[in-house]
Scaffold this active site. Structure first.
Site, PDB file in Angstrom:
ATOM      1  CD  GLU A   1      -1.744  -3.720   5.289  1.00  0.00           C
ATOM      2  OE1 GLU A   1      -2.969  -3.614   5.135  1.00  0.00           O
ATOM      3  OE2 GLU A   1      -1.013  -4.389   4.541  1.00  0.00           O
TER       4      GLU A   1
ATOM      5  CG  HIS B   1       0.641  -6.705   2.429  1.00  0.00           C
ATOM      6  ND1 HIS B   1      -0.304  -5.865   1.905  1.00  0.00           N
ATOM      7  CD2 HIS B   1       1.544  -6.936   1.437  1.00  0.00           C
ATOM      8  CE1 HIS B   1      -0.003  -5.599   0.640  1.00  0.00           C
ATOM      9  NE2 HIS B   1       1.122  -6.232   0.333  1.00  0.00           N
TER      10      HIS B   1
ATOM     11  CG  HIS C   1      -1.680  -1.362   1.313  1.00  0.00           C
ATOM     12  ND1 HIS C   1      -2.675  -1.776   0.468  1.00  0.00           N
ATOM     13  CD2 HIS C   1      -1.469  -2.393   2.176  1.00  0.00           C
ATOM     14  CE1 HIS C   1      -3.075  -3.003   0.823  1.00  0.00           C
ATOM     15  NE2 HIS C   1      -2.346  -3.404   1.858  1.00  0.00           N
TER      16      HIS C   1
ATOM     17  CD  GLU D   1      -1.665 -10.045   4.434  1.00  0.00           C
ATOM     18  OE1 GLU D   1      -1.691  -9.180   5.338  1.00  0.00           O
ATOM     19  OE2 GLU D   1      -2.056  -9.806   3.269  1.00  0.00           O
TER      20      GLU D   1
HETATM   21 ZN   LIG Z   1      -2.058  -5.176   2.892  1.00  0.00          ZN
END
Ligand SMILES: [Zn+2]
Length: 297
Positions: A127, A182, A90, A260
């Site tokens: 995030e 992430h 992101h 993640e």
């Molecule tokens: Zn993400």
């Protein structure tokens, strides 16, 4: 556009600390006799007989070997010929740029949105910022051991690159490994981390499925051991999730996985993800996993 952040002031202090257990396993005569890691190996302090028992044992960390040309300069580090792409997921401006990030881009056989906004913790830690901060810590560690590290974005402001462009940065660099960092926005009651591996997508991922799984297994093991975060209990299988719908994986021609790192919506995970000291530990484990993978090649 790949941009390298300037080296942080902690580069020296963190040099190779994450690698000590690894080097104990992989140590060659060169590494242990050079005194490059004083304290890492108790036998390093014991003078060894023989012509190679030079004054370099007394050397300070970071200095080159004794000048006989038998060893690489210490500064080159064990990862000196490896290229790693770290992709902080992101970006900081995504929330205000919906039309830009919603446009469709190539993601394999299908098209997908350029990017998404990402998750955040209950206290509002986004995030994109977590991904950025952890990526910098990992970069610092790998560079301290000689790796060339390319980040897919230069700061935590603005928009982009799109998912396909993030993959292309790894492809163009012919990276030995690529990692997208992430943190998940899962159900509040679920916790844990998982590693996403590319599944086979005809015409796209055949070449990277196998090495990516190897990388994923190294990452899963080191991250599980180095952090207090369990395998995700709300999705994935033993911490691994195979996906065929992610553009960032489908468009990659180099070994690549997604981490993640935890579930931002879960209070227990969030407390760790927000903790700067925990982030250092997480970065150690991620860098170690990459080093194990890169040095096995
Ligand atoms: Zn993400």
């Amino acid at each position: 556009m790949p941009v390298s952040a300037p080296p942080g002031p902690r580069s020296r202090a963190t040099r190779a600390l994450y690698l000590i257990p690894l080097l104990a396993l992989l140590a060659t005569g060169c590494a242990s006799a050079s005194g490059a890691e004083p304290g890492a190996d108790p036998t390093a302090a014991i003078p060894l007989p023989g012509p190679d028992d030079g004054s370099s044992d007394e050397g300070s960390p970071g200095t080159a070997d004794g000048g006989d040309g038998a060893h690489e300069p210490v500064g080159d580090g064990p990862l000196h010929d490896r290229v790693v792409v770290i992709d902080p997921g992101h970006n900081g401006g995504n929330a205000e740029a919906s039309s830009e990030i919603n446009r469709l881009v190539p993601a394999g056989p299908q098209q997908k949105a350029c990017d998404t906004v990402g998750a955040e913790t209950g206290s509002g830690y986004p995030e994109h910022l977590f991904n950025w901060e952890l990526s910098l810590l990992v970069k610092e560690r790998l560079e301290a051991d000689g790796a060339t590290v390319i980040l897919t974005r230069e700061d935590d402001e603005g928009v982009g690159p799109c998912i396909n462009e993030r993959a292309e940065i790894g492809n163009e660099a012919d990276a030995d490994a690529a990692l997208s960092i992430h943190a998940d926005g899962g159900p509040e009651t679920g916790r844990g981390f998982h590693v996403i591996v590319p599944g086979e997508v005809e015409g796209y991922t055949e070449e990277i499925v196998e090495p990516s799984r190897e990388l994923a297994e190294d990452l899963r093991r080191e991250y599980r051991e180095g952090t207090d975060i369990p395998y995700a209990d709300y999705l994935a299988q033993d911490g691994l999730d195979e996906r065929t719908d992610l553009g960032g994986l489908n468009m990659s021609t180099v070994p690549k996985v997604f981490l993640e790192a935890g579930n931002m919506r879960n209070p227990e995970d969030a407390a760790l993800l927000e903790d700067p000291q925990w982030q250092e530990r997480a970065a150690n484990s991620i860098a170690r996993a990459l080093a194990v993978y890169l040095l096995r090649e």
